[in-house]
Design a protein around this motif. Structure first.
Motif, PDB file in Angstrom:
ATOM      1  N   ILE A   1      -3.542 -62.482 -20.612  1.00 57.21           N
ATOM      2  CA  ILE A   1      -3.606 -61.076 -21.024  1.00 57.21           C
ATOM      3  C   ILE A   1      -4.920 -60.806 -21.744  1.00 57.21           C
ATOM      4  CG2 ILE A   1      -2.597 -59.341 -22.544  1.00 57.21           C
ATOM      5  CD1 ILE A   1       0.136 -60.606 -21.978  1.00 57.21           C
ATOM      6  N   PHE A   2      -5.278 -61.704 -22.667  1.00 51.27           N
ATOM      7  CA  PHE A   2      -6.536 -61.545 -23.393  1.00 51.27           C
ATOM      8  C   PHE A   2      -7.736 -61.683 -22.455  1.00 51.27           C
ATOM      9  CE2 PHE A   2      -4.115 -63.549 -27.160  1.00 51.27           C
ATOM     10  CZ  PHE A   2      -3.559 -62.324 -27.484  1.00 51.27           C
ATOM     11  N   ALA A   3      -7.712 -62.713 -21.614  1.00 49.37           N
ATOM     12  CA  ALA A   3      -8.882 -63.054 -20.803  1.00 49.37           C
ATOM     13  C   ALA A   3      -9.172 -62.016 -19.733  1.00 49.37           C
ATOM     14  CB  ALA A   3      -8.687 -64.426 -20.166  1.00 49.37           C
ATOM     15  N   THR A   4      -8.137 -61.511 -19.058  1.00 51.97           N
ATOM     16  CA  THR A   4      -8.379 -60.564 -17.973  1.00 51.97           C
ATOM     17  C   THR A   4      -9.092 -59.312 -18.477  1.00 51.97           C
ATOM     18  OG1 THR A   4      -6.095 -59.826 -18.320  1.00 51.97           O
ATOM     19  CG2 THR A   4      -6.509 -61.278 -16.441  1.00 51.97           C
ATOM     20  N   MET A   5      -8.747 -58.872 -19.694  1.00 45.63           N
ATOM     21  CA  MET A   5      -9.419 -57.699 -20.248  1.00 45.63           C
ATOM     22  C   MET A   5     -10.672 -58.072 -21.036  1.00 45.63           C
ATOM     23  SD  MET A   5      -6.299 -55.146 -21.363  1.00 45.63           S
ATOM     24  CE  MET A   5      -5.437 -56.372 -22.358  1.00 45.63           C
ATOM     25  N   GLY A   6     -10.631 -59.195 -21.736  1.00 49.32           N
ATOM     26  CA  GLY A   6     -11.783 -59.601 -22.538  1.00 49.32           C
ATOM     27  C   GLY A   6     -13.025 -59.847 -21.721  1.00 49.32           C
ATOM     28  N   THR A   7     -12.846 -60.330 -20.495  1.00 50.11           N
ATOM     29  CA  THR A   7     -13.981 -60.565 -19.606  1.00 50.11           C
ATOM     30  C   THR A   7     -14.469 -59.278 -18.948  1.00 50.11           C
ATOM     31  OG1 THR A   7     -12.448 -61.064 -17.797  1.00 50.11           O
ATOM     32  CG2 THR A   7     -13.304 -62.935 -19.076  1.00 50.11           C
ATOM     33  N   GLY A   8     -13.699 -58.200 -19.099  1.00 49.34           N
ATOM     34  CA  GLY A   8     -14.079 -56.935 -18.481  1.00 49.34           C
ATOM     35  C   GLY A   8     -13.723 -56.846 -17.010  1.00 49.34           C
ATOM     36  N   GLU A   9     -12.890 -57.750 -16.536  1.00 45.53           N
ATOM     37  CA  GLU A   9     -12.537 -57.763 -15.111  1.00 45.53           C
ATOM     38  C   GLU A   9     -11.315 -56.911 -14.794  1.00 45.53           C
ATOM     39  OE1 GLU A   9     -14.287 -59.115 -12.780  1.00 45.53           O
ATOM     40  OE2 GLU A   9     -15.725 -60.216 -14.017  1.00 45.53           O
TER      41      GLU A   9
ATOM     42  N   GLN B   1      -8.613 -47.675 -26.051  1.00 40.39           N
ATOM     43  CA  GLN B   1      -9.211 -48.353 -24.914  1.00 40.39           C
ATOM     44  C   GLN B   1      -9.139 -49.869 -25.146  1.00 40.39           C
ATOM     45  OE1 GLN B   1     -12.991 -46.728 -23.734  1.00 40.39           O
ATOM     46  NE2 GLN B   1     -12.327 -44.615 -24.058  1.00 40.39           N
ATOM     47  N   ILE B   2      -7.984 -50.409 -24.799  1.00 36.30           N
ATOM     48  CA  ILE B   2      -7.652 -51.787 -25.137  1.00 36.30           C
ATOM     49  C   ILE B   2      -8.602 -52.780 -24.469  1.00 36.30           C
ATOM     50  CG2 ILE B   2      -5.851 -53.553 -24.978  1.00 36.30           C
ATOM     51  CD1 ILE B   2      -3.797 -51.344 -25.263  1.00 36.30           C
ATOM     52  N   ALA B   3      -9.009 -52.504 -23.241  1.00 39.78           N
ATOM     53  CA  ALA B   3      -9.915 -53.433 -22.557  1.00 39.78           C
ATOM     54  C   ALA B   3     -11.232 -53.569 -23.314  1.00 39.78           C
ATOM     55  CB  ALA B   3     -10.162 -52.960 -21.123  1.00 39.78           C
ATOM     56  N   PHE B   4     -11.757 -52.459 -23.836  1.00 41.98           N
ATOM     57  CA  PHE B   4     -13.001 -52.512 -24.605  1.00 41.98           C
ATOM     58  C   PHE B   4     -12.794 -53.255 -25.918  1.00 41.98           C
ATOM     59  CE2 PHE B   4     -14.220 -49.406 -21.547  1.00 41.98           C
ATOM     60  CZ  PHE B   4     -15.603 -49.400 -21.514  1.00 41.98           C
TER      61      PHE B   4
ATOM     62  N   TYR C   1      -8.367 -53.648 -16.246  1.00 41.36           N
ATOM     63  CA  TYR C   1      -7.884 -52.623 -17.161  1.00 41.36           C
ATOM     64  C   TYR C   1      -6.464 -52.989 -17.578  1.00 41.36           C
ATOM     65  CZ  TYR C   1     -11.731 -50.154 -14.884  1.00 41.36           C
ATOM     66  OH  TYR C   1     -12.965 -49.819 -14.375  1.00 41.36           O
ATOM     67  N   LEU C   2      -5.974 -52.388 -18.650  1.00 44.82           N
ATOM     68  CA  LEU C   2      -4.615 -52.683 -19.108  1.00 44.82           C
ATOM     69  C   LEU C   2      -3.588 -52.343 -18.040  1.00 44.82           C
ATOM     70  CD1 LEU C   2      -2.566 -53.488 -21.297  1.00 44.82           C
ATOM     71  CD2 LEU C   2      -2.602 -51.093 -22.063  1.00 44.82           C
TER      72      LEU C   2
END
Length: 410
Positions: free
Chosen positions: A299-307, A159-162, A309-310
């Motif tokens: 790539i990091f920010a879109t998932m790191g913020t939780g906004e 679960q890459i986003a998490f 999914y991959l």
């Protein structure tokens, strides 16, 4: 194009009046200027302005205008001071000066100024109007399909986003860098557009059209698979408490009612930075480097913020190829490589949306299958895009050697 004096005076007065209204309107200040995203969009106008026309005289006018707006709004009208507001005043002043240069210059300089002013104005107005389109999408789709996207990401067995969200929480410097690049998206758009405007106007126009239509076209796809992002679905459980994979296999995947902007699939943030990276070909090393930094940190920010999914980022690749095919104005519509880009990008984007909505269980057969689909999607998108780019470059060289202008833009 030489304009008569009355013809110049009327738009000059209208432009100055608009700038004064924008810079002193309380409604506009509260609804737009206090938004950091909108402030950065206006700041990108300054970047375009001084990349295309570096001038100390213009710099004095822009700073002077911002000082006047600051004094009026904060001193006389008592608006709440903010850094975003001050940056926005610089952008409004720069936009006004660019417009005046467009009106009062002549010949090649007027054309150059128009190609800087009009796109800058459109970038600003499209950003301001995007909230309206997203509002319509939310009202049209009270339920979201986040569980479908979450299930696909989980089928990868990672679960890459998490994990990215956990990295954001553990490393403040990493979060700070990602936030800067996430919010600074308009800057790389302005940088690439201005660079291509100085190097290759046809490529600059293609880039401008692509940047502008990405939002409205993306909203159409938002309605096909509405989603809001894991942070809005899992709330306090994101990013530290992901559902174990063995439990996700038994998860009831169904539409759910969740608050938030339906702006996940495909990721338009990823789409815009991909456009910036691909349109930056031919620019200087430092411009290319900045564009690539935006790709990586987005790539990091879109998932790191939780906004996101991959899978949102993966589908952005064929979506961007589709957009670039539409905007390849130097090529005829029946050009094989342009048609391939349009058809490939559209069908693969729609294919992913259909697969995620209706054949999700297939991806759970083996983790090899979803990983292979993701890798093949990115690799094929890069291949088709490079073929399109090569076709456009060849057409430019052929046109230059003949000394003619392509019929598509004549």
């Amino acid at each position: 194009m030489k304009l008569a004096m009355p013809v110049k005076i009327v738009p000059t007065l209208a432009l100055l009046g608009l700038a004064v209204w924008l810079g002193t309107s309380e409604h506009f200040y509260k609804s737009a200027l206090l938004s950091i995203f909108f402030g950065v969009t206006l700041a990108s106008v300054v970047l375009i302005h001084f990349r295309v026309r570096p001038s100390w005289q213009d710099a004095v006018f822009v700073v002077g205008g911002a000082i006047v707006f600051t004094a009026i709004d904060f001193g006389l009208l008592h608006f709440r001071p903010s850094l975003a507001g001050i940056v926005s005043f610089l952008g409004i002043s720069s936009l006004a000066i660019l417009g005046l240069r467009t009106i009062w210059s002549q010949g090649a300089e007027q054309e150059q100024m128009a190609l800087a002013f009009v796109p800058a104005l459109l970038f600003v107005t499209s950003d301001w109007g995007s909230t309206i389109l997203l509002g319509w999408t939310g009202r049209a789709n009270p339920n979201t399909l986040d569980l479908y996207l979450f299930s696909f990401d989980s089928s990868l067995r990672v679960q890459i986003a998490f994990l990215m969200g956990q990295a954001y929480a553990l490393w403040p410097w990493f979060k700070g860098a990602g936030t800067f690049f996430y919010i600074g998206l308009p800057l790389v758009i302005g940088l690439v557009y201005a660079g291509q405007l100085l190097r290759d106007r046809r490529r600059a126009v293609s880039a401008m059209i692509a940047f502008l239509i990405t939002g409205p076209v993306g909203v159409i796809f938002y309605n096909l698979l509405p989603a809001v992002g894991p942070i809005h679905v899992f709330l306090g459980q994101f990013p530290w408490k992901p559902i174990p994979t063995e439990q996700v296999t038994r998860l009831l995947v169904e539409p759910i009612a969740v608050a938030g902007l339906r702006n996940c699939m495909p990721s338009l943030h990823m789409s815009w930075v991909l456009l910036a990276w691909w349109y930056s070909r031919g620019l200087s090393v430092w411009e290319r480097g900045i564009a690539m930094a935006f790709v990586v940190f987005t790539i990091f920010a879109t998932m790191g913020t939780g906004e996101h999914y991959l899978i949102d980022l993966i589908v952005a690749f064929p979506f961007v190829v589709f957009l670039q095919g539409l905007c390849a104005i130097s090529l005829r519509w029946n050009d094989r490589r342009r048609a391939t880009a349009v058809v490939y990008g559209l069908l693969l984007t729609l294919g992913w949306i259909g697969a995620l909505r209706f054949t999700l269980k297939i991806f759970w057969i083996s983790p090899v299958l979803p990983w292979a689909c993701c890798i093949l999607t990115v690799a094929s998108a890069v291949f088709v895009q490079r073929s399109l780019d090569a076709a456009a470059a060849t057409d430019v060289r052929d046109t230059a050697s003949r000394g003619t202008v392509p019929a598509t833009i004549s």
